[in-house]
Design a protein around this motif. Structure first.
Motif, PDB file in Angstrom:
ATOM      1  N   ALA A 132    -103.790   8.481  28.613  1.00  0.00           N
ATOM      2  CA  ALA A 132    -103.549   7.328  27.742  1.00  0.00           C
ATOM      3  C   ALA A 132    -102.707   7.731  26.532  1.00  0.00           C
ATOM      4  CB  ALA A 132    -104.877   6.728  27.296  1.00  0.00           C
ATOM      5  N   ARG A 133    -103.010   8.914  25.942  1.00  0.00           N
ATOM      6  CA  ARG A 133    -102.230   9.387  24.795  1.00  0.00           C
ATOM      7  C   ARG A 133    -100.788   9.666  25.190  1.00  0.00           C
ATOM      8  NH1 ARG A 133    -106.355  12.471  23.170  1.00  0.00           N
ATOM      9  NH2 ARG A 133    -105.547  14.326  24.175  1.00  0.00           N
ATOM     10  N   MET A 134    -100.600  10.267  26.346  1.00  0.00           N
ATOM     11  CA  MET A 134     -99.240  10.576  26.812  1.00  0.00           C
ATOM     12  C   MET A 134     -98.461   9.300  27.114  1.00  0.00           C
ATOM     13  SD  MET A 134     -98.801  13.748  26.694  1.00  0.00           S
ATOM     14  CE  MET A 134     -99.768  15.203  26.483  1.00  0.00           C
ATOM     15  N   GLU A 135     -99.117   8.290  27.688  1.00  0.00           N
ATOM     16  CA  GLU A 135     -98.433   7.026  27.954  1.00  0.00           C
ATOM     17  C   GLU A 135     -98.020   6.348  26.656  1.00  0.00           C
ATOM     18  OE1 GLU A 135    -101.171   4.943  30.448  1.00  0.00           O
ATOM     19  OE2 GLU A 135    -100.416   5.898  32.281  1.00  0.00           O
ATOM     20  N   ALA A 136     -98.877   6.427  25.630  1.00  0.00           N
ATOM     21  CA  ALA A 136     -98.515   5.863  24.327  1.00  0.00           C
ATOM     22  C   ALA A 136     -97.327   6.618  23.735  1.00  0.00           C
ATOM     23  CB  ALA A 136     -99.708   5.915  23.379  1.00  0.00           C
ATOM     24  N   ARG A 137     -97.329   7.939  23.883  1.00  0.00           N
ATOM     25  CA  ARG A 137     -96.211   8.751  23.369  1.00  0.00           C
ATOM     26  C   ARG A 137     -94.927   8.428  24.125  1.00  0.00           C
ATOM     27  NH1 ARG A 137     -93.380  11.006  19.595  1.00  0.00           N
ATOM     28  NH2 ARG A 137     -92.533  13.030  20.115  1.00  0.00           N
ATOM     29  N   ILE A 138     -95.027   8.223  25.444  1.00  0.00           N
ATOM     30  CA  ILE A 138     -93.850   7.858  26.239  1.00  0.00           C
ATOM     31  C   ILE A 138     -93.306   6.520  25.775  1.00  0.00           C
ATOM     32  CG2 ILE A 138     -93.117   7.142  28.554  1.00  0.00           C
ATOM     33  CD1 ILE A 138     -94.967   9.359  29.639  1.00  0.00           C
ATOM     34  N   ALA A 139     -94.193   5.550  25.518  1.00  0.00           N
ATOM     35  CA  ALA A 139     -93.741   4.240  25.035  1.00  0.00           C
ATOM     36  C   ALA A 139     -93.045   4.378  23.684  1.00  0.00           C
ATOM     37  CB  ALA A 139     -94.928   3.285  24.930  1.00  0.00           C
ATOM     38  N   GLN A 140     -93.591   5.222  22.807  1.00  0.00           N
ATOM     39  CA  GLN A 140     -92.970   5.449  21.502  1.00  0.00           C
ATOM     40  C   GLN A 140     -91.588   6.077  21.660  1.00  0.00           C
ATOM     41  OE1 GLN A 140     -95.109   8.289  19.152  1.00  0.00           O
ATOM     42  NE2 GLN A 140     -93.825   8.011  17.344  1.00  0.00           N
ATOM     43  N   LEU A 141     -91.461   7.039  22.552  1.00  0.00           N
ATOM     44  CA  LEU A 141     -90.169   7.690  22.772  1.00  0.00           C
ATOM     45  C   LEU A 141     -89.167   6.742  23.420  1.00  0.00           C
ATOM     46  CD1 LEU A 141     -91.348  11.225  23.927  1.00  0.00           C
ATOM     47  CD2 LEU A 141     -90.292  10.612  21.749  1.00  0.00           C
ATOM     48  N   GLU A 142     -89.634   5.849  24.264  1.00  0.00           N
ATOM     49  CA  GLU A 142     -88.743   4.842  24.859  1.00  0.00           C
ATOM     50  C   GLU A 142     -88.191   3.915  23.779  1.00  0.00           C
ATOM     51  OE1 GLU A 142     -87.539   4.403  27.909  1.00  0.00           O
ATOM     52  OE2 GLU A 142     -88.576   6.162  28.705  1.00  0.00           O
ATOM     53  N   LYS A 143     -89.054   3.506  22.838  1.00  0.00           N
ATOM     54  CA  LYS A 143     -88.586   2.670  21.727  1.00  0.00           C
ATOM     55  C   LYS A 143     -87.541   3.406  20.901  1.00  0.00           C
ATOM     56  CE  LYS A 143     -92.763  -0.082  21.217  1.00  0.00           C
ATOM     57  NZ  LYS A 143     -93.905  -0.387  20.353  1.00  0.00           N
ATOM     58  N   GLU A 144     -87.802   4.695  20.643  1.00  0.00           N
ATOM     59  CA  GLU A 144     -86.845   5.492  19.871  1.00  0.00           C
ATOM     60  C   GLU A 144     -85.532   5.641  20.641  1.00  0.00           C
ATOM     61  OE1 GLU A 144     -86.587   9.909  17.849  1.00  0.00           O
ATOM     62  OE2 GLU A 144     -88.559   9.042  18.270  1.00  0.00           O
ATOM     63  N   LYS A 145     -85.623   5.776  21.938  1.00  0.00           N
ATOM     64  CA  LYS A 145     -84.430   5.877  22.773  1.00  0.00           C
ATOM     65  C   LYS A 145     -83.610   4.592  22.687  1.00  0.00           C
ATOM     66  CE  LYS A 145     -83.137   6.510  27.606  1.00  0.00           C
ATOM     67  NZ  LYS A 145     -83.664   6.648  28.966  1.00  0.00           N
ATOM     68  N   GLU A 146     -84.295   3.452  22.681  1.00  0.00           N
ATOM     69  CA  GLU A 146     -83.590   2.171  22.538  1.00  0.00           C
ATOM     70  C   GLU A 146     -82.916   2.076  21.174  1.00  0.00           C
ATOM     71  OE1 GLU A 146     -86.364  -0.945  23.327  1.00  0.00           O
ATOM     72  OE2 GLU A 146     -86.759  -0.245  25.361  1.00  0.00           O
ATOM     73  N   LEU A 147     -83.557   2.618  20.128  1.00  0.00           N
ATOM     74  CA  LEU A 147     -82.943   2.602  18.800  1.00  0.00           C
ATOM     75  C   LEU A 147     -81.627   3.374  18.804  1.00  0.00           C
ATOM     76  CD1 LEU A 147     -85.947   3.126  16.363  1.00  0.00           C
ATOM     77  CD2 LEU A 147     -84.518   1.099  16.585  1.00  0.00           C
ATOM     78  N   TYR A 148     -81.593   4.492  19.518  1.00  0.00           N
ATOM     79  CA  TYR A 148     -80.387   5.307  19.530  1.00  0.00           C
ATOM     80  C   TYR A 148     -79.267   4.707  20.369  1.00  0.00           C
ATOM     81  CZ  TYR A 148     -82.298   9.069  16.789  1.00  0.00           C
ATOM     82  OH  TYR A 148     -82.814   9.805  15.758  1.00  0.00           O
ATOM     83  N   SER A 149     -79.531   3.616  21.056  1.00  0.00           N
ATOM     84  CA  SER A 149     -78.445   2.924  21.755  1.00  0.00           C
ATOM     85  C   SER A 149     -77.744   1.939  20.815  1.00  0.00           C
ATOM     86  CB  SER A 149     -78.981   2.198  22.991  1.00  0.00           C
ATOM     87  OG  SER A 149     -79.867   1.166  22.595  1.00  0.00           O
ATOM     88  N   ASN A 150     -78.285   1.734  19.629  1.00  0.00           N
ATOM     89  CA  ASN A 150     -77.712   0.835  18.635  1.00  0.00           C
ATOM     90  C   ASN A 150     -76.762   1.632  17.734  1.00  0.00           C
ATOM     91  OD1 ASN A 150     -77.142  -1.013  16.645  1.00  0.00           O
ATOM     92  ND2 ASN A 150     -79.276  -1.471  16.166  1.00  0.00           N
ATOM     93  N   PRO A 151     -75.467   1.290  17.691  1.00  0.00           N
ATOM     94  CA  PRO A 151     -74.516   2.042  16.864  1.00  0.00           C
ATOM     95  C   PRO A 151     -74.846   2.002  15.365  1.00  0.00           C
ATOM     96  CG  PRO A 151     -73.353   0.619  18.409  1.00  0.00           C
ATOM     97  CD  PRO A 151     -74.788   0.272  18.500  1.00  0.00           C
ATOM     98  N   ALA A 152     -75.398   0.913  14.885  1.00  0.00           N
ATOM     99  CA  ALA A 152     -75.744   0.832  13.462  1.00  0.00           C
ATOM    100  C   ALA A 152     -76.844   1.834  13.118  1.00  0.00           C
ATOM    101  CB  ALA A 152     -76.192  -0.585  13.108  1.00  0.00           C
ATOM    102  N   TYR A 153     -77.813   1.986  14.002  1.00  0.00           N
ATOM    103  CA  TYR A 153     -78.887   2.949  13.761  1.00  0.00           C
ATOM    104  C   TYR A 153     -78.346   4.375  13.782  1.00  0.00           C
ATOM    105  CZ  TYR A 153     -83.343   5.369  14.176  1.00  0.00           C
ATOM    106  OH  TYR A 153     -84.413   6.201  13.970  1.00  0.00           O
ATOM    107  N   ILE A 154     -77.422   4.640  14.687  1.00  0.00           N
ATOM    108  CA  ILE A 154     -76.821   5.976  14.763  1.00  0.00           C
ATOM    109  C   ILE A 154     -76.066   6.285  13.475  1.00  0.00           C
ATOM    110  CG2 ILE A 154     -75.096   7.369  15.959  1.00  0.00           C
ATOM    111  CD1 ILE A 154     -75.906   5.914  18.524  1.00  0.00           C
ATOM    112  N   ARG A 155     -75.310   5.310  12.948  1.00  0.00           N
ATOM    113  CA  ARG A 155     -74.598   5.525  11.680  1.00  0.00           C
ATOM    114  C   ARG A 155     -75.578   5.787  10.541  1.00  0.00           C
ATOM    115  NH1 ARG A 155     -71.101   1.585  13.778  1.00  0.00           N
ATOM    116  NH2 ARG A 155     -72.265  -0.095  12.797  1.00  0.00           N
ATOM    117  N   GLU A 156     -76.670   5.016  10.510  1.00  0.00           N
ATOM    118  CA  GLU A 156     -77.661   5.198   9.454  1.00  0.00           C
ATOM    119  C   GLU A 156     -78.287   6.593   9.525  1.00  0.00           C
ATOM    120  OE1 GLU A 156     -82.047   3.463   8.217  1.00  0.00           O
ATOM    121  OE2 GLU A 156     -80.852   2.403   9.706  1.00  0.00           O
ATOM    122  N   GLN A 157     -78.621   7.046  10.730  1.00  0.00           N
ATOM    123  CA  GLN A 157     -79.208   8.372  10.879  1.00  0.00           C
ATOM    124  C   GLN A 157     -78.207   9.469  10.508  1.00  0.00           C
ATOM    125  OE1 GLN A 157     -82.459   9.149  11.502  1.00  0.00           O
ATOM    126  NE2 GLN A 157     -82.668   6.954  11.163  1.00  0.00           N
ATOM    127  N   ALA A 158     -76.943   9.260  10.839  1.00  0.00           N
ATOM    128  CA  ALA A 158     -75.918  10.243  10.471  1.00  0.00           C
ATOM    129  C   ALA A 158     -75.789  10.335   8.952  1.00  0.00           C
ATOM    130  CB  ALA A 158     -74.588   9.870  11.101  1.00  0.00           C
TER     131      ALA A 158
END
Length: 157
Positions: free
Chosen positions: A45-71
């Motif tokens: 259950a903990r690993m599935e929650a972590r996978i879901a969190q990482l999937e959300k983060e992966k979706e964030l990195y597909s957004n160019p505005a988020y990438i610029r902000e992180q840079a």
């Protein structure tokens, strides 16, 4: 009902003890395996929650505005035409000379004297080192100001 002899009573007692000892190990193993299964399910259950969190983060990195902000945040990159500012604290590299002397003085004492001093002598309050660079930088007259666009400038009326 007939009464049992002493030998038969002892034999029945040993038989019951043997059965209890024989069943104890499998029951202990069963209980341990159930606990391991519950722990494994919790880990899944903990690993599935972590996978879901990482999937959300992966979706964030597909957004160019988020990438610029992180840079900008992580790498300190700036856009063309922007002026970067870096504020340095002049006391970051300084070491306290008196602390080295105090450590040397404590090391010169015997262990029992140092122990007694740690109990009997109250600790000295730490002296804060004044930071003249920070004091100068935070004065109101040294802070940058933005000119008011509606105010008439010198030479215009």
């Amino acid at each position: 009902m007939r009464s049992l002899s002493t030998g038969q009573t002892i034999l029945i007692g040993f038989l019951l003890l043997f059965l209890v000892l024989t069943l104890t190990m499998p029951l202990r193993t069963y209980a341990q395996q159930r606990a391991d299964l519950a722990e494994t399910r919790d880990n899944i259950a903990r690993m599935e929650a972590r996978i879901a969190q990482l999937e959300k983060e992966k979706e964030l990195y597909s957004n160019p505005a988020y990438i610029r902000e992180q840079a900008r945040l992580r790498l300190g990159l700036i856009k063309p035409g922007e002026t970067p500012f870096r504020i340095l604290d002049p006391t970051l590299g300084q070491q306290h000379e008196n602390s080295d002397q105090q450590v040397q003085r404590k090391n010169d004492k015997a262990w029992y004297a140092a122990l007694w001093d740690s109990i009997s002598v109250p600790p000295q309050p730490e002296t804060t080192v004044s930071n003249p660079g920070r004091e100068q930088a935070t004065k109101p007259e040294s802070l940058p100001t933005v000119p008011d666009p509606e105010a008439p400038q010198e030479g215009q009326q």
